[in-house]
Design an enzyme around this catalytic site. Sequence first.
Site, short mmCIF file in Angstrom:
data_model
loop_
_atom_site.label_atom_id
_atom_site.label_comp_id
_atom_site.label_asym_id
_atom_site.label_seq_id
_atom_site.Cartn_x
_atom_site.Cartn_y
_atom_site.Cartn_z
N PHE A 20 0.85 -1.19 0.00
CA PHE A 20 0.00 0.00 0.00
C PHE A 20 0.89 1.24 0.00
CE2 PHE A 20 -3.95 2.18 0.68
CZ PHE A 20 -4.91 1.25 0.31
N ASP B 134 -20.34 14.58 14.67
CA ASP B 134 -21.18 14.86 15.84
C ASP B 134 -20.37 14.95 17.14
OD1 ASP B 134 -23.42 14.89 14.17
OD2 ASP B 134 -23.66 12.72 14.33
N GLN C 67 -7.35 15.11 4.19
CA GLN C 67 -6.83 14.41 3.03
C GLN C 67 -7.83 14.47 1.88
OE1 GLN C 67 -5.91 10.05 3.41
NE2 GLN C 67 -3.84 10.82 3.11
N HIS D 219 -8.78 13.33 -2.28
CA HIS D 219 -8.54 12.43 -3.40
C HIS D 219 -8.79 13.23 -4.68
CE1 HIS D 219 -8.92 9.12 -6.19
NE2 HIS D 219 -8.45 8.30 -5.28
N LEU E 221 -15.89 8.30 -5.62
CA LEU E 221 -14.53 8.19 -6.12
C LEU E 221 -14.43 7.53 -7.49
CD1 LEU E 221 -12.19 7.15 -3.18
CD2 LEU E 221 -12.38 9.32 -4.36
N THR F 146 -11.49 5.72 -9.30
CA THR F 146 -10.18 5.19 -8.92
C THR F 146 -9.05 5.68 -9.84
OG1 THR F 146 -8.86 3.17 -8.94
CG2 THR F 146 -10.90 3.09 -10.12
N GLU F 147 -7.83 5.71 -9.26
CA GLU F 147 -6.65 6.09 -10.02
C GLU F 147 -6.44 5.19 -11.23
OE1 GLU F 147 -5.51 6.31 -6.44
OE2 GLU F 147 -4.47 8.24 -6.41
N ARG G 133 -1.05 11.83 -6.07
CA ARG G 133 -2.36 12.40 -5.75
C ARG G 133 -2.31 13.90 -5.44
NH1 ARG G 133 -5.62 8.35 -1.64
NH2 ARG G 133 -5.90 6.66 -3.12
N HIS H 36 -11.63 13.50 1.82
CA HIS H 36 -11.67 12.07 2.08
C HIS H 36 -11.52 11.71 3.56
CE1 HIS H 36 -11.46 7.94 0.87
NE2 HIS H 36 -10.21 7.77 1.21
N GLU I 169 -11.46 8.36 13.87
CA GLU I 169 -11.33 9.60 13.08
C GLU I 169 -11.73 10.84 13.87
OE1 GLU I 169 -12.88 9.24 9.11
OE2 GLU I 169 -12.49 11.33 8.63
N ARG J 257 -2.29 11.22 6.51
CA ARG J 257 -2.48 9.82 6.92
C ARG J 257 -2.01 8.87 5.83
NH1 ARG J 257 -6.57 5.95 5.72
NH2 ARG J 257 -7.39 7.48 4.26
N SER K 88 -5.78 4.11 9.13
CA SER K 88 -7.00 4.58 9.82
C SER K 88 -7.71 3.43 10.53
CB SER K 88 -7.94 5.29 8.86
OG SER K 88 -8.11 4.54 7.69
N LEU K 89 -7.81 2.28 9.87
CA LEU K 89 -8.43 1.14 10.56
C LEU K 89 -7.55 0.72 11.74
CD1 LEU K 89 -9.92 -1.14 7.73
CD2 LEU K 89 -11.10 0.48 9.22
#
Lengths: 567, 78
Positions: free
Chosen positions: A89, A191, A210, A212, A222, A224-225, A256, A323, A357, A368, A373-374
């Site tokens: 990634f 919230d 961030q 995209h 989105l 995709t690239e 990006r 994003h 987040e 990021r 993030s996960l």
Amino acid sequence: MKTAVLTKVFPTRSHTVAAQGGVAASLGNSTEDNWHWHMYDTVKGSDWLGDQDAIEFMCKKANEVVVELEHYGMPFDRTDDGKIYQRPFGGHSMNYGQAPVMRSCAAADRTGHAMLHALYQRNVRANTQFFVEWMALDLIRDADGDVLGVTAMEMETGEVSIFHAKATIFATGGAGRIYFSSTNAFINTGDGVGMAARAGVPLEDMEFWQFHPTGVAGAGVLITEGVRGEGGILRNSAGERFMERYAPNLKDLASRDVVSRAMTTEINEGRGCGPDKDHVLLDITHLAPENIMKRLPGIREISIQFAGIDPIKAPIPVVPTCHYQMGGIPTNYKGQVVVPQGENNNAPVRGFYAAGECACASVHGANRLGTNSLLDLLVFGKSAGETVVEDFERGDLSLKPLPEDAADASLARLARLENQKNGESVHEVRLAMQRTMQKHAGVFRFNTLLKEGVDAILAVAERAKNTEIADKSQVWNTARMEALELDNLIEVAKATMISAEARKESRGAHVRDDALDNAETPNGRDDANWLKHTLWYSEDNRLAYKPVNLKPMSDDVEPIALAKRTY
Amino acid sequence: MSINRGRVRWHCRRALLELDIVFERFLARDFDRLGDDQLADLVDLLQLEDYDLWAMVNGSKPCEVERWKGLVALLRQA
């Protein structure tokens, strides 16, 4: 200890469902890996704004939380010999940036979805009591500043209740809907972030979002690239392939941020497309129709559905799209919400915790990395839970008496909405906020636009104080919900604009056209003056700053020294 | 027991932006015209997981429940 979960939608319908890329962990199943390399990548990715103690903690804990999730039944993809399969990634490397590493653990393209289900089942097993379709309204704090729970509205009845708690954990997600073009689902209205801000908790590093490059204009979905990989070309209103001017070698396949900034420059200089000149075009009409049908069927479907364009015949309108929110409620690695108090920049707020987040630990800093993030929500969600137990067992948490005015702020907000006459449309004010944010605090930032943006967003915030709803019914009143959500969004929008205007450098996702790239300020990053976290206070829109923690948690771990961020 | 339309409207808020946009258009154009039977079918349809529902709406997966087909067609047009 009893646990209640309040949620405005069914728990497995949270936006985490949309996370497809995977979760980072240096398991080393597919290529050699270790958490030191992951830590280096994360610090570098953050453009050195991430706190190195929290980043060390997250990267060290990654293997433990992923394996734990596997034991909970998470259906990770497997290698032939039965281990968790890992894929590469962007931004993740081995041996401190030497080569790509396979670090992302995924469950096909439904990692977030599978994760939510696995964790929801664990909660059912633990007899967690869910309050589904309850909207949290305001944080309750006493005179000491301690958090004693929240007020919340049951959507089925419209009744407001107090949830009196020894500990309150926010896992309320981001606020990507502050922008006109956003990949975020409609529920992402910040919230918890808005509630924290109204309760006097400062928001940290909210200038960092961030983007995209290719979201469908007006929709945000989105593209995709891979479309540009197949030969897609970006064009301005003159039909020019403008990326040739910005990136002569890589052209449309530049990174990006480079593509996003080029697109924004074209739009800002009047070469955007459409009646409002507010987007550019992604052209694949020169590709053979059979190739589009074969290789990009999903993209054709999205274009037809959301742009009303068949990309075989006409180019797709696209725009850089918000994003992910890097900033949020300030927390430490234990998940405790921390605020400045006297000499201490990070004093825990008793009874208040946050993760994911909505929180800012800070591990993502100014930018990021994908799949972090996960990992953030797994590690700091668990850490927050464990800290609550520790704090409780140590006797730090008790059911303090509620202040007499505990529900007053929420009831006043609802009464104002109920009685508002000749007010503003929620839809119109939200749209004004989104357009203001998109124009003035987008992917590429300009001094004049930011300065004008501060006045503009404060004017929109004044309008938000006078929203009116036609439907006054108590039961399942979605118009009221949207008005309440706008109150939260507007806090985040103000925080973003004011923090962004003040930061006079480029760092990570915050890129100003007037920040010079030279030896003293590489990539426009000014460490001498701006290596610090922003804190924004809602009560008077004031800003304060606190140092970045450049020291890892363990004495035997070397700090990642400041360097120019290049890939 | 009659179905509360506001509740169904809220259940059209989904985890995926693609579905949110489709349902936003559907709510504006078709929702108020749905009869009680169609509303009951919509309540069932909304129980689906988001990716399964999206696959049906974008046509990559067929809708195999007969009584949902009309609704899915409306969503595809939205």
